[in-house]
Design a protein around this motif. Structure first.
Motif, PDB file in Angstrom:
ATOM      1  N   ALA A  47      29.772  -9.339  89.454  1.00  0.00           N
ATOM      2  CA  ALA A  47      30.481  -9.262  88.176  1.00  0.00           C
ATOM      3  C   ALA A  47      30.921  -7.835  87.863  1.00  0.00           C
ATOM      4  CB  ALA A  47      29.593  -9.799  87.053  1.00  0.00           C
ATOM      5  N   LEU A  48      30.139  -6.856  88.272  1.00  0.00           N
ATOM      6  CA  LEU A  48      30.487  -5.456  88.024  1.00  0.00           C
ATOM      7  C   LEU A  48      31.783  -5.071  88.727  1.00  0.00           C
ATOM      8  CD1 LEU A  48      29.638  -2.767  86.739  1.00  0.00           C
ATOM      9  CD2 LEU A  48      28.368  -2.285  88.829  1.00  0.00           C
ATOM     10  N   SER A  49      31.964  -5.485  89.965  1.00  0.00           N
ATOM     11  CA  SER A  49      33.190  -5.133  90.689  1.00  0.00           C
ATOM     12  C   SER A  49      34.407  -5.839  90.090  1.00  0.00           C
ATOM     13  CB  SER A  49      33.053  -5.449  92.182  1.00  0.00           C
ATOM     14  OG  SER A  49      32.939  -6.837  92.395  1.00  0.00           O
ATOM     15  N   LEU A  50      34.241  -7.060  89.575  1.00  0.00           N
ATOM     16  CA  LEU A  50      35.365  -7.746  88.932  1.00  0.00           C
ATOM     17  C   LEU A  50      35.839  -6.990  87.695  1.00  0.00           C
ATOM     18  CD1 LEU A  50      34.224 -11.471  89.188  1.00  0.00           C
ATOM     19  CD2 LEU A  50      36.097 -10.373  90.427  1.00  0.00           C
ATOM     20  N   ILE A  51      34.906  -6.400  86.979  1.00  0.00           N
ATOM     21  CA  ILE A  51      35.258  -5.654  85.764  1.00  0.00           C
ATOM     22  C   ILE A  51      36.065  -4.405  86.102  1.00  0.00           C
ATOM     23  CG2 ILE A  51      34.278  -4.279  83.886  1.00  0.00           C
ATOM     24  CD1 ILE A  51      31.974  -6.334  83.822  1.00  0.00           C
ATOM     25  N   VAL A  52      35.738  -3.717  87.205  1.00  0.00           N
ATOM     26  CA  VAL A  52      36.416  -2.456  87.529  1.00  0.00           C
ATOM     27  C   VAL A  52      37.680  -2.627  88.360  1.00  0.00           C
ATOM     28  CG1 VAL A  52      34.300  -1.110  87.334  1.00  0.00           C
ATOM     29  CG2 VAL A  52      34.984  -1.993  89.565  1.00  0.00           C
ATOM     30  N   GLY A  53      37.987  -3.855  88.829  1.00  0.00           N
ATOM     31  CA  GLY A  53      39.242  -4.074  89.545  1.00  0.00           C
ATOM     32  C   GLY A  53      39.094  -4.350  91.024  1.00  0.00           C
ATOM     33  N   ALA A  54      37.977  -4.924  91.422  1.00  0.00           N
ATOM     34  CA  ALA A  54      37.777  -5.272  92.832  1.00  0.00           C
ATOM     35  C   ALA A  54      37.076  -6.633  92.900  1.00  0.00           C
ATOM     36  CB  ALA A  54      36.943  -4.206  93.530  1.00  0.00           C
ATOM     37  N   PHE A  55      37.098  -7.226  94.068  1.00  0.00           N
ATOM     38  CA  PHE A  55      36.429  -8.509  94.287  1.00  0.00           C
ATOM     39  C   PHE A  55      35.348  -8.309  95.342  1.00  0.00           C
ATOM     40  CE2 PHE A  55      35.909 -12.290  96.885  1.00  0.00           C
ATOM     41  CZ  PHE A  55      35.585 -13.234  95.920  1.00  0.00           C
ATOM     42  N   GLU A  56      34.123  -8.741  95.029  1.00  0.00           N
ATOM     43  CA  GLU A  56      33.055  -8.718  96.015  1.00  0.00           C
ATOM     44  C   GLU A  56      32.353 -10.066  96.006  1.00  0.00           C
ATOM     45  OE1 GLU A  56      29.053  -6.321  97.426  1.00  0.00           O
ATOM     46  OE2 GLU A  56      29.997  -5.790  95.534  1.00  0.00           O
ATOM     47  N   GLY A  57      32.402 -10.746  97.134  1.00  0.00           N
ATOM     48  CA  GLY A  57      31.727 -12.019  97.304  1.00  0.00           C
ATOM     49  C   GLY A  57      30.645 -11.894  98.357  1.00  0.00           C
ATOM     50  N   THR A  58      29.594 -12.712  98.225  1.00  0.00           N
ATOM     51  CA  THR A  58      28.453 -12.647  99.127  1.00  0.00           C
ATOM     52  C   THR A  58      28.023 -14.052  99.531  1.00  0.00           C
ATOM     53  OG1 THR A  58      27.656 -10.645  98.046  1.00  0.00           O
ATOM     54  CG2 THR A  58      26.065 -11.839  99.371  1.00  0.00           C
TER      55      THR A  58
END
Length: 184
Positions: free
Chosen positions: A40-51
């Protein structure tokens, strides 16, 4: 007579031993082994991180993160990374609680922009190609799992680029996550 008493005695004690083996086999519970998560943190700053994470047993797991920048206004040279990892859990629940992580990270950063003057006094600017490197690192964090399978996670990791750190100017890489997901 002694032999028949001895046989009866041995027989009475071996039956409960076999029954205990069957009870232990019956108690083997099948836990969910897969998790998908979003940072969720990366979505807020403008990136996508999936695991995606696969649980090996009650105290260890392997997984892979994928990170991609989608906001051009984000002030970072990082374009993307792919990071496989291994985790060791120390919690009471199945693959949850405090964890230590070892990871690798294939990362790609923007090349440097070089500005210089030519002999006529003109300002010229050259942008180098993107630089790919591989880092090894460690991390730690905590994972909480509800009875319905929802997952919350806080994590922090740091690693060191091994091959092209001089070209990119980036010696260290980091991972930071406030992650939510689902175990199935």
């Amino acid at each position: 007579m002694k032999n028949s008493i001895l046989c009866a005695f041995v027989f009475l004690f071996t039956i409960p031993l076999f029954a205990q083996d069957e009870d232990i086999a019956d108690q083997d519970v099948d836990f969910p082994k897969s998790e998908v998560k979003l940072n969720a943190l990366s979505l807020i700053v403008g990136a996508f991180e999936g695991t995606y994470e696969y649980l090996l047993n009650e105290e260890s797991a392997i997984g892979i993160n994928g990170f991609v920048v989608y906001d051009n206004d984000l002030d970072t040279d990082l374009n993307y990374y792919i990071s496989p990892y291994y985790r060791l859990y120390f919690g009471e629940k199945y693959a949850a609680g405090f964890f230590l992580e070892g990871f690798g990270m294939l990362n790609n950063v923007e090349g440097n922009r070089i500005t210089y003057f030519n002999n006529q006094g003109d300002i010229l600017s050259v942008e180098e190609d993107n630089i790919t490197d591989f880092a090894l690192g460690i991390g730690l964090g905590g994972k909480w799992v509800t009875n319905n399978g929802f997952v919350g996670e806080l994590s922090l990791g740091v690693g060191r680029n091994l091959f092209n750190a001089n070209e990119s100017g980036i010696d260290f890489v980091g991972k930071l996550g406030i992650t939510v997901g689902y175990r199935f």
